[in-house]
Design an enzyme around this catalytic site. Sequence first.
Site, PDB file in Angstrom:
ATOM      1  N   LYS A 153       4.923  -6.864  -6.318  1.00 58.73           N
ATOM      2  CA  LYS A 153       4.880  -7.560  -5.033  1.00 58.73           C
ATOM      3  C   LYS A 153       5.447  -8.969  -5.170  1.00 58.73           C
ATOM      4  O   LYS A 153       6.206  -9.427  -4.319  1.00 58.73           O
ATOM      5  CB  LYS A 153       3.454  -7.601  -4.488  1.00 58.73           C
ATOM      6  CG  LYS A 153       3.042  -6.255  -3.912  1.00 58.73           C
ATOM      7  CD  LYS A 153       1.640  -6.293  -3.359  1.00 58.73           C
ATOM      8  CE  LYS A 153       1.287  -4.926  -2.774  1.00 58.73           C
ATOM      9  NZ  LYS A 153      -0.138  -4.752  -2.607  1.00 58.73           N
ATOM     10  N   LYS A 173      11.156   3.758  -5.158  1.00 59.47           N
ATOM     11  CA  LYS A 173       9.935   4.293  -4.529  1.00 59.47           C
ATOM     12  C   LYS A 173       9.866   3.852  -3.068  1.00 59.47           C
ATOM     13  O   LYS A 173      10.215   2.707  -2.750  1.00 59.47           O
ATOM     14  CB  LYS A 173       8.705   3.739  -5.276  1.00 59.47           C
ATOM     15  CG  LYS A 173       7.402   4.322  -4.786  1.00 59.47           C
ATOM     16  CD  LYS A 173       6.200   3.502  -5.214  1.00 59.47           C
ATOM     17  CE  LYS A 173       6.024   2.263  -4.361  1.00 59.47           C
ATOM     18  NZ  LYS A 173       4.709   1.645  -4.404  1.00 59.47           N
ATOM     19  N   LYS A 221       6.703  -0.102   2.065  1.00 53.75           N
ATOM     20  CA  LYS A 221       6.912  -1.030   3.178  1.00 53.75           C
ATOM     21  C   LYS A 221       7.555  -2.318   2.670  1.00 53.75           C
ATOM     22  O   LYS A 221       8.425  -2.886   3.297  1.00 53.75           O
ATOM     23  CB  LYS A 221       5.571  -1.381   3.832  1.00 53.75           C
ATOM     24  CG  LYS A 221       5.000  -0.277   4.676  1.00 53.75           C
ATOM     25  CD  LYS A 221       3.506  -0.483   4.949  1.00 53.75           C
ATOM     26  CE  LYS A 221       2.755   0.793   4.642  1.00 53.75           C
ATOM     27  NZ  LYS A 221       1.309   0.702   4.687  1.00 53.75           N
TER      28      LYS A 221
HETATM   29  P1  TYM Z   1      -1.113   1.439   0.216  1.00 54.10           P
HETATM   30  O1  TYM Z   1      -1.528   1.055   1.587  1.00 54.10           O
HETATM   31  O2  TYM Z   1      -0.003   0.715  -0.429  1.00 54.10           O
HETATM   32  O3  TYM Z   1      -0.738   2.970   0.188  1.00 54.10           O
HETATM   33  C1  TYM Z   1      -1.610   3.944   0.739  1.00 54.10           C
HETATM   34  C2  TYM Z   1      -1.506   5.240  -0.031  1.00 54.10           C
HETATM   35  O4  TYM Z   1      -0.172   5.736   0.029  1.00 54.10           O
HETATM   36  C3  TYM Z   1       0.282   6.023  -1.283  1.00 54.10           C
HETATM   37  N1  TYM Z   1       1.725   5.746  -1.368  1.00 54.10           N
HETATM   38  C4  TYM Z   1       2.623   6.632  -1.847  1.00 54.10           C
HETATM   39  N2  TYM Z   1       2.481   7.875  -2.321  1.00 54.10           N
HETATM   40  C5  TYM Z   1       3.605   8.533  -2.713  1.00 54.10           C
HETATM   41  N3  TYM Z   1       4.840   7.988  -2.648  1.00 54.10           N
HETATM   42  C6  TYM Z   1       5.035   6.732  -2.185  1.00 54.10           C
HETATM   43  N4  TYM Z   1       6.255   6.229  -2.101  1.00 54.10           N
HETATM   44  C7  TYM Z   1       3.879   5.986  -1.750  1.00 54.10           C
HETATM   45  N5  TYM Z   1       3.701   4.742  -1.239  1.00 54.10           N
HETATM   46  C8  TYM Z   1       2.371   4.619  -1.014  1.00 54.10           C
HETATM   47  C9  TYM Z   1      -0.502   5.073  -2.186  1.00 54.10           C
HETATM   48  O5  TYM Z   1      -0.532   5.538  -3.515  1.00 54.10           O
HETATM   49  C10 TYM Z   1      -1.852   5.094  -1.517  1.00 54.10           C
HETATM   50  O6  TYM Z   1      -2.621   6.208  -1.936  1.00 54.10           O
HETATM   51  N6  TYM Z   1      -4.617  -0.589  -2.634  1.00 54.10           N
HETATM   52  C11 TYM Z   1      -4.347   0.526  -1.764  1.00 54.10           C
HETATM   53  C12 TYM Z   1      -5.320   0.619  -0.605  1.00 54.10           C
HETATM   54  C13 TYM Z   1      -6.744   0.670  -1.025  1.00 54.10           C
HETATM   55  C14 TYM Z   1      -7.385   1.759  -1.678  1.00 54.10           C
HETATM   56  C15 TYM Z   1      -8.731   1.334  -1.888  1.00 54.10           C
HETATM   57  C16 TYM Z   1      -6.971   3.039  -2.084  1.00 54.10           C
HETATM   58  C17 TYM Z   1      -7.654  -0.326  -0.882  1.00 54.10           C
HETATM   59  N7  TYM Z   1      -8.845   0.070  -1.381  1.00 54.10           N
HETATM   60  C18 TYM Z   1      -9.663   2.189  -2.493  1.00 54.10           C
HETATM   61  C19 TYM Z   1      -7.910   3.867  -2.702  1.00 54.10           C
HETATM   62  C20 TYM Z   1      -9.237   3.434  -2.905  1.00 54.10           C
HETATM   63  C21 TYM Z   1      -2.937   0.350  -1.226  1.00 54.10           C
HETATM   64  O7  TYM Z   1      -2.412  -0.725  -1.177  1.00 54.10           O
HETATM   65  O8  TYM Z   1      -2.394   1.465  -0.741  1.00 54.10           O
END
Ligand code: TYM
Length: 331
Positions: A116, A197, A200
């Site tokens: 990030k 990958k 956003k």
């Molecule tokens: P975030 O919001 O970035 O992403 C949400 C979920 O989407 C998955 N993801 C992907 N999977 C496959 N290919 C991709 N290109 C891709 N981009 C995103 C992420 O792996 C995720 O599962 N920190 C977390 C949010 C969070 C969380 C938690 C998750 C906060 N507390 C507790 C699990 C448990 C996050 O930023 O996800």
Amino acid sequence: MSTPAPTFLSGIQPSGRPHLGNYFGAIRQHVDSLEEPGEHLFFIADYHALTTVKDADTLRNNVRDLAATYFALGMDPERAMFFRQSDVPEVTEIAWLLATVTGMGLLERAHSYKDKVANGIKPSVGLFTYPILMAADILAYDSTIVPVGKDQVQHVEMTQDMATHFNSRHGEVFTRPEARLPERSDMAKVPGLDGQKMSKSYGNDLWVFEEGKALKKAIGRIPTDSREPSEPKDPSEIQLFDFLALLLEDQELQEWKDRVEAGGEGAPGYGHLKVRLAEAFDDHFGPARARYKELMADPAELDRVLLRGAEKARERAVAVRDRALQACGLR
Ligand code: TYM
């Protein structure tokens, strides 16, 4: 002795419109998990999103948008506790307790933080300690299975470490969770429109409910080369097939690959593949897109459903928070 039923938990940040990576890596797994026995908790990580979303109205709208998206894609708030992270403020208390047992070195190794910052996000303390809040989310409900995409696995491993450190200092308070990835590796890490990958923060994402001209334009961005349709090609070198593989049935996918590989008269060009991709995307997401629009027309109902989910989730978090406070001598 029978093993207790699992507790599934996961979250997504409301930091923009959910994309194909969020869908295949996370949302679909979350919806499918409802078929498995156990408890299910899914939430919208709005505290986390504050590290990047600075405008209050945008954040509020993103939360509703993500809730409507989940419900349209099959999340059932009668079978899962589905809620907004900030409606359970106990997680921030648990995060503090975890911060006191977490070494700087553990956080310094976080890939997501480094990525990030490399992508221009200002490195606030909140961004740095983000994995601690995520660990608190997971540990606050005694979760055992955390369905996520590949990029979040390291954070779940850090959660395991934090639980172990806390328990070894204060006694058995927290349950150690396991990450669960989609079975297919191309779904665990969906590529972006530029081949990196999908994310956003990289600006290479495709919103799950994109349609019409905007959808064509986005698909148009997927890189191709200038070879003629008749020239035989190796399908594994063609990025369009990464996306077709997510949306087409195996047999149809194989037919397209065979025709591209054979080349010659009548072989499909990149334009054909792009048209088929847009159609397959519409077939897959069109019905949910229509439900999403209906749900977005009633934001007050979305808010009510989220609050109901939070009430149930909060009872669990309060119990775990009390257990943790007691164990460290704060009660
Ligand atoms: P975030 O919001 O970035 O992403 C949400 C979920 O989407 C998955 N993801 C992907 N999977 C496959 N290919 C991709 N290109 C891709 N981009 C995103 C992420 O792996 C995720 O599962 N920190 C977390 C949010 C969070 C969380 C938690 C998750 C906060 N507390 C507790 C699990 C448990 C996050 O930023 O996800």
